[in-house]
Design an enzyme around this catalytic site. Structure first.
Site, PDB file in Angstrom:
ATOM      1  N   LYS A  22     -28.412  51.211  68.816  1.00 22.44           N
ATOM      2  CA  LYS A  22     -27.366  52.229  68.589  1.00 22.44           C
ATOM      3  C   LYS A  22     -27.976  53.619  68.461  1.00 22.44           C
ATOM      4  O   LYS A  22     -27.495  54.578  69.051  1.00 22.44           O
ATOM      5  CB  LYS A  22     -26.598  51.880  67.307  1.00 22.44           C
ATOM      6  N   ASN A  23     -29.056  53.726  67.692  1.00 23.63           N
ATOM      7  CA  ASN A  23     -29.594  55.057  67.412  1.00 23.63           C
ATOM      8  C   ASN A  23     -30.400  55.640  68.572  1.00 23.63           C
ATOM      9  O   ASN A  23     -30.798  56.806  68.527  1.00 23.63           O
ATOM     10  CB  ASN A  23     -30.422  55.038  66.127  1.00 23.63           C
ATOM     11  N   CYS A 117     -22.631  57.848  57.457  1.00 21.43           N
ATOM     12  CA  CYS A 117     -22.579  57.075  56.218  1.00 21.43           C
ATOM     13  C   CYS A 117     -22.919  57.970  55.032  1.00 21.43           C
ATOM     14  O   CYS A 117     -23.781  58.854  55.125  1.00 21.43           O
ATOM     15  CB  CYS A 117     -23.579  55.921  56.279  1.00 21.43           C
ATOM     16  N   ARG A 122     -27.250  64.865  53.704  1.00 19.51           N
ATOM     17  CA  ARG A 122     -27.782  64.735  55.056  1.00 19.51           C
ATOM     18  C   ARG A 122     -27.814  66.125  55.691  1.00 19.51           C
ATOM     19  O   ARG A 122     -26.944  66.514  56.467  1.00 19.51           O
ATOM     20  CB  ARG A 122     -26.973  63.707  55.844  1.00 19.51           C
ATOM     21  N   GLN A 126     -33.147  71.485  59.563  1.00 23.30           N
ATOM     22  CA  GLN A 126     -34.262  71.392  60.519  1.00 23.30           C
ATOM     23  C   GLN A 126     -33.772  71.486  61.972  1.00 23.30           C
ATOM     24  O   GLN A 126     -34.464  72.024  62.832  1.00 23.30           O
ATOM     25  CB  GLN A 126     -35.057  70.090  60.323  1.00 23.30           C
ATOM     26  N   ASP A 305     -33.173  52.004  56.955  1.00 32.26           N
ATOM     27  CA  ASP A 305     -31.994  51.238  57.388  1.00 32.26           C
ATOM     28  C   ASP A 305     -32.154  49.736  57.136  1.00 32.26           C
ATOM     29  O   ASP A 305     -31.224  48.967  57.386  1.00 32.26           O
ATOM     30  CB  ASP A 305     -31.712  51.488  58.886  1.00 32.26           C
ATOM     31  N   ARG A 397     -19.358  49.927  62.803  1.00 36.76           N
ATOM     32  CA  ARG A 397     -19.934  51.138  63.398  1.00 36.76           C
ATOM     33  C   ARG A 397     -21.242  50.832  64.116  1.00 36.76           C
ATOM     34  O   ARG A 397     -21.619  51.546  65.046  1.00 36.76           O
ATOM     35  CB  ARG A 397     -20.236  52.173  62.304  1.00 36.76           C
TER      36      ARG A 397
END
Ligand code: UD1
Length: 430
Positions: A22-23, A117, A122, A126, A305, A397
């Site tokens: 997913k990422n 999430c 978050r 940067q 994660d 998700r």
């Protein structure tokens, strides 16, 4: 509202096929708008986050065609807006990848501020620092991040924190800047490398991805490509821990074992057997689990994660374990739910002190976020009795067909909507 109904106690046994990461998929989908030519992407997970991003892309005129469940053809030659603000996109963290992609190609982008999430602050400083270093003006107005540049010029950028999102976003924008960009203290996650490989397959000139210095020589245009996304390290790790927690024997297929080294190391430490082959790992949990300590770190450290999943295992392991969360400060919210299942965990700041218990017992619980939700399902699968897990939209998700894959390993888990469904499930499994 949909829930999972779970009857615990069956060891998970069998084989499970891992989907695309997913990422990696999220930034790769976003980056596919950087060429006017058609892009073919395979191994895209069919999960809510990727679908939300694809919808947002369609809403600004990108042609998206699903040729089968995991294959997508994208053509962005008719983009009609550089403002991405549909209602759903703010709910996903990865919306910010459209910023780097559109800024790189069109030198302008406005994207709804990201959500994702709720696991702590978050920040996006940067990302903004990187875009500014490339010559863009960036501001936040009316819930949108706006970035604009007459032209983007290569720059030497030192990242103050190791950030996956900022590394990828700056890499995307710098791909179409003039001259050389050097990103120092870059994130080294496998998905950073996958995005670099994808961009290079479109004609970008990126070197060093996977190390902490990435060098990007800007190019003026990108072209068509066919690309297959890497397997999902976290989905794989979740099923590896599912075997450990349920005392099972699971062959996790279609993985890159190298990406799973920190996870494998911890499973060995707590007493599991792990066998690796070219593209699969088998986890067998036949002995009582034992305690260990773990600290989450950027890759190749133990992934944040996977923190809830290892905590669920350690709370069933003999002795006292310490889990330190060094990436996100608010990532122990699920501990209250786990305590209701019988765990003995004390959280102090970013540290959880865990005294192992012999078993969990079923309870009615809620998923607080994506990975914690999955971890609580694993706890329920090992628990004595019945559990219902609420708010499973978080789990959806990032995990495709989670309950179906678990069922195929022998788990007693079903999607239910009403109390009546739950009673039926109990009758069936009682
Ligand atoms: C990505 C993953 C997420 C994973 C995380 C760390 C996606 C969609 N999400 O999130 O699943 O948990 O990597 O592996 O890919 N930070 C700043 N300023 C910034 C950016 C980040 O201070 O501009 C901080 C964050 O608050 C956090 C740390 O850096 O403490 C790491 O965050 P980052 O790697 O950016 O995570 P995400 O890309 O958001």
């Amino acid at each position: 509202m949909e829930q999972y109904a779970i009857k615990g106690g069956s060891p998970l046994v069998g084989e499970v096929e891992i989907g695309g990461a997913k990422n990696a998929a999220l930034p790769i989908l976003a980056a596919s708008v950087m060429t006017d030519e058609t892009v073919y992407i395979d191994n895209i997970p069919d999960v809510r986050d990727t679908n939300v991003l694809l919808n947002a892309m369609e809403n600004v005129g990108v042609m998206v065609k699903r040729t089968d469940r995991h294959k997508i053809t994208i053509n962005a030659s008719n983009i009609n807006s550089l403002v991405v603000e549909d209602d759903n996109i703010k709910k996903i963290r990865a919306s910010y990848y459209l910023l780097g992609a559109l800024l790189g190609k069109y030198k302008h982008a406005e994207v709804a501020l990201p959500g994702g999430c709720d696991i702590g602050c978050r920040a996006i400083d940067q990302h903004i620092k990187g875009f500014r270093a490339l010559g863009a003006e960036v501001c936040i107005e009316y819930g949108l991040i706006k970035a604009s540049a007459g032209k983007l010029s290569g720059s030497h950028i030192y990242m103050d924190v190791v950030s996956v999102g900022a590394t990828i976003n700056i890499m995307m924008a710098a791909t179409m800047a003039e001259g050389m960009t050097i990103i120092e203290n870059a994130a080294k996650e496998p998905h950073v490398v996958d995005v670099a490989n994808f961009l290079n397959s479109m004609g970008a000139n990126i070197k060093g991805a996977g190390t902490d210095v990435i060098r990007i020589k800007g190019v003026s245009r990108l072209h068509s490509t066919e690309y297959t996304i890497i397997p999902d390290q976290i989905e794989a790790g979740t099923f590896m821990f599912a075997a450990a927690i349920t005392k099972g024997d699971v062959m996790v297929k279609n993985v890159i074992p190298k990406h799973l080294e920190s996870i494998t190391a911890k499973l060995l430490e707590i007493g599991c057997e792990v066998e690796e082959a070219d593209d699969c790992v088998r986890v067998v949990s036949s002995k009582p689990l034992v305690h260990t300590h773990v600290k989450t770190l950027p890759y190749p450290g133990f992934p944040t994660d996977m923190q809830p999943q290892i905590t669920v295992a350690l709370a069933l392991s003999k002795g006292t374990s310490i889990v330190t969360e060094s990436i996100f400060e608010n990532r122990f919210k699920y501990v209250d739910e786990l305590t209701r299942m019988g765990a003995n965990i004390k959280v102090e700041g970013n540290t959880a002190i865990i005294d192992g218990v012999a078993k969990y017992t079923g309870a009615s619980i809620s998923a607080p976020d994506l990975r914690a939700g999955a971890a609580l399902v694993l706890a329920a699968l090992s628990a004595e009795g019945y559990t219902t897990v609420d708010d499973i939209r978080y789990i959806e998700r990032g995990y495709e067909d989670f309950h179906l894959k678990l069922q195929s390993l022998g788990a007693q888990i079903e999607l239910i909507e009403t109390e009546r469904d739950f009673q039926k499930f109990k009758l069936k499994t009682g």
